[in-house]
Scaffold this active site. Structure first.
Site, PDB file in Angstrom:
ATOM      1  N   GLU A 142       0.401  -0.714   9.147  1.00 18.46           N
ATOM      2  CA  GLU A 142       0.310  -2.265   9.748  1.00 18.46           C
ATOM      3  C   GLU A 142       1.460  -3.292  11.131  1.00 18.46           C
ATOM      4  OE1 GLU A 142       1.681  -4.506   6.153  1.00 18.46           O
ATOM      5  OE2 GLU A 142       1.544  -2.234   5.002  1.00 18.46           O
ATOM      6  N   GLU A 173       0.601 -13.725   4.693  1.00 16.27           N
ATOM      7  CA  GLU A 173       1.399 -13.113   3.630  1.00 16.27           C
ATOM      8  C   GLU A 173       2.944 -13.775   3.992  1.00 16.27           C
ATOM      9  OE1 GLU A 173       3.398  -8.728   1.113  1.00 16.27           O
ATOM     10  OE2 GLU A 173       1.846  -8.712   3.242  1.00 16.27           O
TER      11      GLU A 173
END
Length: 249
Positions: free
Chosen positions: A54, A164
């Protein structure tokens, strides 16, 4: 506490990397134990044993001691159970560039209705070594050794791009922590946050457009996403939201 997402994704093939130009903002964070991030996920394996790489930017007071957006990376090889970490907090990612600080503050920051700024990140699997390399702008930063992973040692099976947040639900109310700019995608350029030129790396080590893009939204009245494509922006999307509002109590 729970995670909430507004992401675009592609799946159904073997992927060897991803890239995106990611709009940069300083989102409002309601509680120090919450965060807001904008990143892409390169993943493979089952849910219980998922492998991910990520990269993107995040505002995370508990991790950094302030509310600034910061460059970050993350990895796991066992579904976030025992392996992996942010930045260089554990062994794993091998940094080769001493000019770029993992966890460093990013600037300049976009202004609502004003100038827009973005970062460009590419992660790809080197065909020779099998290691996963990261480029930030035009600079090679470092790599995740292939040996860290049980599934990503071969290829990825999905790519996700988007936002997120952590919702701590203090006093039973939805958090007012922003995703992206804190404005919904319908507001468009210079108001809503965007990703553009989202691409994947194919088996021949070429950047190509994804073959089909889906979306995942946890709670669209709190955070949402709208995808599109154009000549100069390629595949793109606007995403984000304010969190708590009249439709997101």
């Amino acid at each position: 506490m729970s995670e909430q997402y507004a992401v675009a994704y592609t799946a159904g093939a073997k992927y060897y990397g991803a890239q995106a130009i990611i709009n940069l903002w300083k989102p409002n964070i309601q509680q120090p134990n919450e965060f807001s991030l904008s990143q892409f996920w390169i993943g493979g394996g089952s849910n219980e044993n998922i492998n991910t790489i990520e990269a993107g930017w995040q505002a995370c007071p508990n991790l950094y001691g302030d509310y600034n957006p910061r460059l970050f990376i993350y990895w796991t090889s066992d579904g976030y159970h025992t392996t992996g970490c942010y930045n260089l907090h554990c062994s794993g990612f091998i940094q080769v560039n001493n000019q770029i600080a993992m966890g460093g503050s990013l600037s300049p920051i976009s202004a609502y209705g004003g100038s827009q700024y973005a970062i460009n990140i590419l992660v790809w699997k080197d065909p020779g070594s099998g290691n996963w390399w990261m480029r930030f702008g035009n600079s090679y930063v470092g790599y995740w050794p292939s040996s860290l992973f049980s599934d990503l040692d071969k290829s990825a099976s999905f790519i996700e791009w988007g936002g997120e947040i952590i919702n701590s639900k203090s006093n039973g109310q939805h958090t007012s922590t922003n995703m992206g700019s804190g404005h919904f995608p319908r507001e468009g350029f210079s108001k809503a946050s965007f990703f553009k030129n989202i691409q994947v790396v194919d088996g021949s080590n070429y950047l190509i457009d994804p073959n089909g893009i889906g979306t995942i939204v946890t709670q669209s009245n709190c955070y949402d996403i709208q995808t599109g494509s154009s000549g100069s922006w390629g595949n793109y999307f606007f995403y984000g939201g304010s969190g708590r509002n009249n439709n997101c109590p």
